[in-house]
Design an enzyme around this catalytic site. Structure first.
Site, short mmCIF file in Angstrom:
data_model
loop_
_atom_site.label_atom_id
_atom_site.label_comp_id
_atom_site.label_asym_id
_atom_site.label_seq_id
_atom_site.Cartn_x
_atom_site.Cartn_y
_atom_site.Cartn_z
N LYS A 1 -9.80 -2.53 8.40
CA LYS A 1 -8.58 -2.12 9.11
C LYS A 1 -8.85 -1.61 10.63
O LYS A 1 -9.47 -0.67 10.74
CB LYS A 1 -7.84 -1.07 8.21
CG LYS A 1 -6.78 -0.49 8.86
CD LYS A 1 -6.42 0.66 7.85
CE LYS A 1 -5.46 1.74 8.54
NZ LYS A 1 -5.17 2.74 7.52
N THR B 1 -4.64 5.59 2.97
CA THR B 1 -5.08 7.34 3.19
C THR B 1 -6.07 7.86 2.32
O THR B 1 -5.95 9.02 1.69
CB THR B 1 -3.85 8.18 3.52
OG1 THR B 1 -2.78 7.45 4.30
CG2 THR B 1 -4.42 9.43 4.43
N GLU C 1 0.77 -1.14 -0.03
CA GLU C 1 -0.13 0.03 0.07
C GLU C 1 0.97 1.29 -0.16
O GLU C 1 1.72 1.36 0.77
CB GLU C 1 -0.98 -0.12 1.31
CG GLU C 1 -1.46 1.33 1.71
CD GLU C 1 -1.91 1.40 2.86
OE1 GLU C 1 -2.50 2.29 3.42
OE2 GLU C 1 -2.08 0.21 3.58
#
Length: 210
Positions: A128, A69, A40
Site C-alpha cells: 500500500k 490500521t 476494509e
C-alpha cells in the site's frame, strides 16, 4: 483468501472508517450490495471490531473482510478473532508479521524502497503506497515499478475517481479509497449517495481492467 488474485480482479478496496458503528455496518453491507468485493474496516473507527464481527456474520465467507490500521500484533490477533481474513497496515510494523503468522494476507503500508524490501521480508502480500498523493502520485508509482516490477502496488490516500483512473493506468494493481467513496455514510450520512459513488468507482475500476 487469495488477496493477490482479488486485488488484480477487482482493482478497488473500499476503506470504511466511521464514528457511528451502526452506520459503519450499514456502509459495509451497502458497499457489498453494490458489488464492492474488497472492503476494509479500519480499526481506528468507533467499535470497529464489533463492526467487523457483525459484518462477517452477515456476509459470510463469500465476502472476506479486511481489517485496516493494524498497527500491532494485538491488533492483528483481535481482528482475526473478529472475523477479518486479511489485514491492512499504514506502515511496516509489528502488525505485518503477526498477521502473516496468523495466515492473513497483508496489504502493508510503504513509501520508500527500503520499506518495500522490509515489508516483503515480513511476508506482505501486496504493498500500500501511503499516503499516495504526498508520495508523488502516479509518477512515483511508475518510478517504483522500475526496480520492483513484480510487486502489487495499491495507492491509498487522496484517491478520488480521477486519481483512481490515473493510478490504475500507471500500473497500480488496485486503489484503496476512503472518504472520496464512503463520504459521510459511516457517520450516518446518505446511503443513496454512497451507492452512487460506489457505482462510479466500480465503473472506473472496470474500465481499467484488462
Amino acid at each position: 483468501m487469495d488477496l493477490r488474485a482479488a486485488l488484480a480482479a477487482h482493482r478497488l478496496v473500499a476503506i470504511v472508517r466511521g464514528s457511528d458503528p451502526e452506520a459503519s455496518l450499514r456502509t459495509v453491507l451497502t458497499l457489498a450490495e453494490e458489488g464492492v468485493e474488497l472492503i476494509e474496516v479500519s480499526l481506528s473507527g468507533a467499535d470497529a471490531l464489533s463492526v467487523v464481527e457483525r459484518a462477517h456474520a452477515a456476509l459470510g465467507g463469500d465476502r472476506p473482510l479486511g481489517a485496516g490500521t493494524v498497527l500491532t500484533a494485538d491488533d492483528a490477533r483481535a481482528a482475526h478473532r473478529a472475523g477479518a481474513r486479511w489485514a491492512v497496515t499504514p506502515a511496516v510494523g509489528d502488525g505485518v508479521g503477526a498477521a502473516h503468522a496468523l495466515g492473513m494476507p497483508v496489504l502493508a503500508g510503504v513509501m520508500t524502497p527500503s520499506e518495500i524490501l522490509t515489508a516483503r521480508t515480513l511476508g506482505a502480500t501486496a504493498l500500500k503506497i501511503f499516503p499516495a498523493a504526498q508520495a508523488g502520485g502516479p509518477a512515483y508509482l511508475r518510478a517504483l515499478r522500475g526496480p520492483f516490477p513484480h510487486e502489487l502496488f495499491v495507492p491509498v490516500g487522496g484517491v478520488d475517481e480521477a486519481a483512481a483512473e490515473a493510478y490504475l493506468a500507471a500500473g497500480a494493481t488496485a486503489v484503496g479509497v476512503g472518504s472520496p467513496l464512503v463520504g459521510d455514510a459511516a457517520d450516518g450520512g446518505s446511503l443513496t449517495a454512497l451507492r452512487e459513488r460506489a457505482r462510479a468507482f466500480l465503473t472506473a475500476a472496470r474500465k481499467a481492467t484488462p
